[in-house]
Write a protein that holds these residues in place. Structure first.
Motif, PDB file in Angstrom:
ATOM      1  N   GLY A  87       0.811  -1.216   0.000  1.00 19.52           N
ATOM      2  CA  GLY A  87       0.000   0.000   0.000  1.00 19.52           C
ATOM      3  C   GLY A  87       0.841   1.261   0.000  1.00 19.52           C
ATOM      4  N   ASN A  88       0.294   2.307  -0.625  1.00 18.53           N
ATOM      5  CA  ASN A  88       0.967   3.599  -0.634  1.00 18.53           C
ATOM      6  C   ASN A  88       0.639   4.357   0.654  1.00 18.53           C
ATOM      7  OD1 ASN A  88      -1.673   4.496  -0.973  1.00 18.53           O
ATOM      8  ND2 ASN A  88      -1.443   4.776  -3.189  1.00 18.53           N
ATOM      9  N   PHE A  89       1.036   5.617   0.714  1.00 15.44           N
ATOM     10  CA  PHE A  89       0.851   6.405   1.935  1.00 15.44           C
ATOM     11  C   PHE A  89      -0.622   6.464   2.326  1.00 15.44           C
ATOM     12  CE2 PHE A  89      -0.006  10.245   4.288  1.00 15.44           C
ATOM     13  CZ  PHE A  89       1.035  10.323   5.189  1.00 15.44           C
ATOM     14  N   ARG A  90      -1.509   6.765   1.387  1.00 10.59           N
ATOM     15  CA  ARG A  90      -2.938   6.898   1.702  1.00 10.59           C
ATOM     16  C   ARG A  90      -3.516   5.577   2.197  1.00 10.59           C
ATOM     17  NH1 ARG A  90      -7.078   5.641  -1.443  1.00 10.59           N
ATOM     18  NH2 ARG A  90      -5.769   5.631  -3.304  1.00 10.59           N
ATOM     19  N   GLN A  91      -3.180   4.478   1.551  1.00 12.19           N
ATOM     20  CA  GLN A  91      -3.720   3.188   1.956  1.00 12.19           C
ATOM     21  C   GLN A  91      -3.234   2.772   3.340  1.00 12.19           C
ATOM     22  OE1 GLN A  91      -2.265   1.146  -1.496  1.00 12.19           O
ATOM     23  NE2 GLN A  91      -4.233   1.255  -2.590  1.00 12.19           N
ATOM     24  N   LEU A  92      -1.967   3.027   3.625  1.00 15.31           N
ATOM     25  CA  LEU A  92      -1.444   2.712   4.953  1.00 15.31           C
ATOM     26  C   LEU A  92      -2.078   3.600   6.020  1.00 15.31           C
ATOM     27  CD1 LEU A  92       2.351   2.205   4.134  1.00 15.31           C
ATOM     28  CD2 LEU A  92       0.643   0.440   4.604  1.00 15.31           C
ATOM     29  N   LEU A  93      -2.334   4.854   5.666  1.00 13.92           N
ATOM     30  CA  LEU A  93      -2.988   5.765   6.610  1.00 13.92           C
ATOM     31  C   LEU A  93      -4.405   5.297   6.937  1.00 13.92           C
ATOM     32  CD1 LEU A  93      -3.055   8.455   8.201  1.00 13.92           C
ATOM     33  CD2 LEU A  93      -3.865   9.548   6.087  1.00 13.92           C
ATOM     34  N   LEU A  94      -5.157   4.882   5.924  1.00 13.09           N
ATOM     35  CA  LEU A  94      -6.522   4.410   6.155  1.00 13.09           C
ATOM     36  C   LEU A  94      -6.522   3.112   6.967  1.00 13.09           C
ATOM     37  CD1 LEU A  94      -8.164   5.155   2.685  1.00 13.09           C
ATOM     38  CD2 LEU A  94      -8.348   6.467   4.806  1.00 13.09           C
ATOM     39  N   LYS A  95      -5.517   2.256   6.750  1.00 14.39           N
ATOM     40  CA  LYS A  95      -5.406   1.049   7.566  1.00 14.39           C
ATOM     41  C   LYS A  95      -5.163   1.406   9.027  1.00 14.39           C
ATOM     42  CE  LYS A  95      -3.646  -2.090   3.977  1.00 14.39           C
ATOM     43  NZ  LYS A  95      -2.477  -2.902   3.534  1.00 14.39           N
ATOM     44  N   ARG A  96      -4.323   2.414   9.245  1.00 15.73           N
ATOM     45  CA  ARG A  96      -4.057   2.853  10.624  1.00 15.73           C
ATOM     46  C   ARG A  96      -5.308   3.425  11.267  1.00 15.73           C
ATOM     47  NH1 ARG A  96      -3.896   3.365  14.992  1.00 15.73           N
ATOM     48  NH2 ARG A  96      -2.257   4.117  16.418  1.00 15.73           N
ATOM     49  N   CYS A  97      -6.074   4.177  10.523  1.00 14.15           N
ATOM     50  CA  CYS A  97      -7.323   4.734  11.048  1.00 14.15           C
ATOM     51  C   CYS A  97      -8.333   3.619  11.353  1.00 14.15           C
ATOM     52  CB  CYS A  97      -7.915   5.722  10.051  1.00 14.15           C
ATOM     53  SG  CYS A  97      -6.946   7.233   9.842  1.00 14.15           S
ATOM     54  N   ARG A  98      -8.324   2.569  10.553  1.00 14.48           N
ATOM     55  CA  ARG A  98      -9.262   1.472  10.770  1.00 14.48           C
ATOM     56  C   ARG A  98      -8.973   0.743  12.093  1.00 14.48           C
ATOM     57  NH1 ARG A  98     -12.958  -1.297   7.954  1.00 14.48           N
ATOM     58  NH2 ARG A  98     -13.339  -3.471   8.571  1.00 14.48           N
ATOM     59  N   THR A  99      -7.724   0.732  12.498  1.00 16.75           N
ATOM     60  CA  THR A  99      -7.376   0.094  13.765  1.00 16.75           C
ATOM     61  C   THR A  99      -8.117   0.754  14.922  1.00 16.75           C
ATOM     62  OG1 THR A  99      -5.184  -0.455  12.910  1.00 16.75           O
ATOM     63  CG2 THR A  99      -5.472  -0.506  15.295  1.00 16.75           C
ATOM     64  N   GLU A 100      -8.149   2.084  14.942  1.00 17.72           N
ATOM     65  CA  GLU A 100      -8.882   2.793  15.990  1.00 17.72           C
ATOM     66  C   GLU A 100     -10.390   2.664  15.797  1.00 17.72           C
ATOM     67  OE1 GLU A 100      -7.595   4.222  18.661  1.00 17.72           O
ATOM     68  OE2 GLU A 100      -5.623   3.541  17.992  1.00 17.72           O
ATOM     69  N   TYR A 101     -10.809   2.622  14.559  1.00 17.92           N
ATOM     70  CA  TYR A 101     -12.240   2.488  14.261  1.00 17.92           C
ATOM     71  C   TYR A 101     -12.797   1.194  14.857  1.00 17.92           C
ATOM     72  CZ  TYR A 101     -16.229   1.067  11.340  1.00 17.92           C
ATOM     73  OH  TYR A 101     -17.441   0.593  10.891  1.00 17.92           O
ATOM     74  N   GLU A 102     -12.047   0.126  14.794  1.00 17.14           N
ATOM     75  CA  GLU A 102     -12.524  -1.160  15.298  1.00 17.14           C
ATOM     76  C   GLU A 102     -12.582  -1.209  16.823  1.00 17.14           C
ATOM     77  OE1 GLU A 102      -9.798  -3.826  13.472  1.00 17.14           O
ATOM     78  OE2 GLU A 102     -10.888  -3.883  11.545  1.00 17.14           O
ATOM     79  N   ARG A 103     -11.960  -0.247  17.486  1.00 19.06           N
ATOM     80  CA  ARG A 103     -11.988  -0.195  18.950  1.00 19.06           C
ATOM     81  C   ARG A 103     -13.050   0.773  19.476  1.00 19.06           C
ATOM     82  NH1 ARG A 103      -5.482   0.875  19.423  1.00 19.06           N
ATOM     83  NH2 ARG A 103      -4.747  -1.152  18.632  1.00 19.06           N
ATOM     84  N   ARG A 104     -13.946   1.243  18.630  1.00 14.84           N
ATOM     85  CA  ARG A 104     -14.859   2.317  18.990  1.00 14.84           C
ATOM     86  C   ARG A 104     -15.782   1.957  20.150  1.00 14.84           C
ATOM     87  NH1 ARG A 104     -16.333  -0.232  14.466  1.00 14.84           N
ATOM     88  NH2 ARG A 104     -18.523  -0.858  14.136  1.00 14.84           N
ATOM     89  N   GLU A 105     -16.305   0.727  20.174  1.00 15.73           N
ATOM     90  CA  GLU A 105     -17.258   0.350  21.214  1.00 15.73           C
ATOM     91  C   GLU A 105     -16.601   0.348  22.587  1.00 15.73           C
ATOM     92  OE1 GLU A 105     -20.324   0.183  20.771  1.00 15.73           O
ATOM     93  OE2 GLU A 105     -20.384   0.222  18.575  1.00 15.73           O
ATOM     94  N   GLU A 106     -15.360  -0.106  22.661  1.00 15.69           N
ATOM     95  CA  GLU A 106     -14.649  -0.086  23.936  1.00 15.69           C
ATOM     96  C   GLU A 106     -14.230   1.327  24.310  1.00 15.69           C
ATOM     97  OE1 GLU A 106     -13.767  -1.926  21.351  1.00 15.69           O
ATOM     98  OE2 GLU A 106     -14.398  -3.952  21.943  1.00 15.69           O
ATOM     99  N   ALA A 107     -13.850   2.126  23.299  1.00 19.32           N
ATOM    100  CA  ALA A 107     -13.337   3.467  23.575  1.00 19.32           C
ATOM    101  C   ALA A 107     -14.406   4.377  24.168  1.00 19.32           C
ATOM    102  CB  ALA A 107     -12.768   4.087  22.293  1.00 19.32           C
ATOM    103  N   VAL A 108     -15.646   4.320  23.664  1.00 23.02           N
ATOM    104  CA  VAL A 108     -16.688   5.226  24.163  1.00 23.02           C
ATOM    105  C   VAL A 108     -17.067   4.902  25.599  1.00 23.02           C
ATOM    106  CG1 VAL A 108     -17.618   5.702  21.874  1.00 23.02           C
ATOM    107  CG2 VAL A 108     -18.511   3.765  23.188  1.00 23.02           C
ATOM    108  N   ARG A 109     -16.743   3.699  26.063  1.00 27.46           N
ATOM    109  CA  ARG A 109     -17.052   3.309  27.440  1.00 27.46           C
ATOM    110  C   ARG A 109     -15.798   3.266  28.319  1.00 27.46           C
ATOM    111  NH1 ARG A 109     -20.621   0.963  24.105  1.00 27.46           N
ATOM    112  NH2 ARG A 109     -22.790   0.783  24.797  1.00 27.46           N
TER     113      ARG A 109
END
Length: 421
Positions: free
Chosen positions: A184-206
């Motif tokens: 992946g290029n810069f944009r694709q790697l950045l979106l993958k990094r953002c997805r890591t936090e996205y998948e933790r959303r339910e735990e993060a809000v609590r």
């Protein structure tokens, strides 16, 4: 002075003379080097100590004479620039400064760039090309590219008020970082990094307060990223990253699923930031996602035990959305515009002031009467300052300088106001 064998002075007179000369020419304890000055190196650099000072065999007098003789300083110079001075773009990371500066790491480099952009966001356009070229010279492997993505992501989600500039930086680098490895290029790697936090959303809000704070910073950065990240489509015209559209909706739902004050404040900030764009995009796709979000907000207003201030923020947000996010749908053509069909009709009209200092514009109902009063008063002023029936000191045929005329009119208006009092 003391001889080379550290013996005592030959006489008291010679000791006194030596001490006097030493106090004048010897530098004594060296000064601490400022942070902006490179350390002394052993290489052939302009920053090394002149040989005449490095040779301890020369006495202080000859050293001073040599400095004066070889100096290139001039009292007539327009400005003084230290010999090892380096500007942000030209010298700090240039090849010529290798002898003066220790090699910095990529983390230090990114931190310096981010700190500069955060303190001077207006310099983004003038500095971004240099920053990109410098990073391109560093990013030579996939591992370094991944490190760069992580560094910029961390800075963009942790540094206060840097989310917008960070999103702009990510967009530019995604278009101009040359290395494109298979993973992946810069944009694709950045979106993958953002997805890591996205998948933790339910735990993060609590989570605890610190966990929520980090998550909220990530949410607002993702909103800025959606507004600023350009993705080239098959037609060649850049568009927004649609993958972030669904992610933002899921993040909003997660925030509303645990409606405490910090989560609700984050949701309001995100909707104020990107609500109008999200609404337009969903409507273009024939989706009613924004209506569902507003319905959830109304349910929270009825049931949730949020503070009064947060409740007021939610009410204002619902009102903002119902007014099409404060936008005017269409404005009348300038030639056909009237105060009735164009809400911006009086936007660029000048502001006038009555004799008592009350401001008014063309939108004021009594505009005509007040403006005529000003015209009458201006006609009256020239005669008011005639002396003994003589002609006015101001010749009507001669035009005054605009600044003088403005100052004179202001003086006349103030004098008239004082007279009426």
């Amino acid at each position: 002075m003391y001889n080379n064998n550290n013996s005592t002075p030959s006489s008291s007179s010679s000791s006194e003379a030596g001490d006097a000369r030493s106090s004048v020419f010897n530098p004594g304890e060296p000064l601490r080097q400022p942070r902006t000055t490179p350390p002394v190196s052993d290489g052939n650099s302009d920053c090394r100590v002149p040989p005449v000072l490095a040779n301890s065999g020369h006495n202080s007098s000859s050293a001073a004479d040599a400095l004066v003789k070889n100096s290139k300083l001039s009292a007539a110079a327009p400005e003084f620039v230290p010999g090892c001075y380096a500007s942000f773009q030209d010298d700090v990371y240039s090849d010529e400064a290798e002898g003066c500066y220790a090699e910095s790491s990529l983390a230090e480099l990114v931190k310096d760039f981010v700190s500069h952009l955060n303190s001077s966001p207006g310099s983004f356009e003038s500095e971004i090309e240099y920053i990109t070229d410098t990073l391109n010279s560093w990013v030579t492997t996939e591992e370094i590219l991944q490190e760069l993505v992580e560094l910029i992501y961390v800075q963009s989600t942790s540094l206060p008020n840097f989310a917008y500039t960070g999103a702009r930086l990510c967009n530019h680098l995604s278009l101009h970082i040359r290395l494109t490895p298979p993973d992946g290029n810069f944009r694709q790697l950045l979106l993958k990094r953002c997805r890591t936090e996205y998948e933790r959303r339910e735990e993060a809000v609590r989570g605890d307060r610190e966990t929520q704070k980090k998550f909220h910073s990530y949410v607002l950065f993702l909103g800025e990223l959606y507004l600023n990240l350009e993705v080239k489509s098959g037609k060649g015209t850049p568009g927004r990253a649609n993958v972030l559209l669904g992610a933002l909706k899921d993040l909003l739902n997660a925030l509303f699923s645990h409606p405490d004050d910090p989560n609700l404040i984050c949701a309001v900030k995100l909707l104020k930031l990107s609500g109008s764009i999200l609404d337009d995009t969903w409507k273009e796709k024939g989706q009613s996602d924004m209506s569902e979000i507003i319905k959830k907000i109304e349910e929270i207003l009825l049931d949730a035990k949020c503070s009064r201030d947060v409740r007021q923020m939610l009410l204002k947000l619902v009102e903002l959305q119902s007014s099409n996010w404060g936008r005017v749908l269409s404005a009348a053509v300038s030639s056909d515009a009237t105060p009735d069909n164009d809400p911006n009709y009086f936007m660029n009209e000048p502001t006038f002031y009555t004799a008592d200092g009350t401001p008014f514009t063309a939108a004021d109902p009594e505009y005509s009467e007040k403006y005529q009063e000003i015209l009458d008063r201006e006609d009256y002023f020239p005669d008011a300052y005639e002396e003994n029936g003589n002609e006015s000191s101001c010749d009507d045929d001669d035009e005054m300088d605009p600044e003088i005329e403005e100052a004179f009119e202001k003086f006349c208006m103030e004098s008239d106001a004082k007279r009426k009092k």
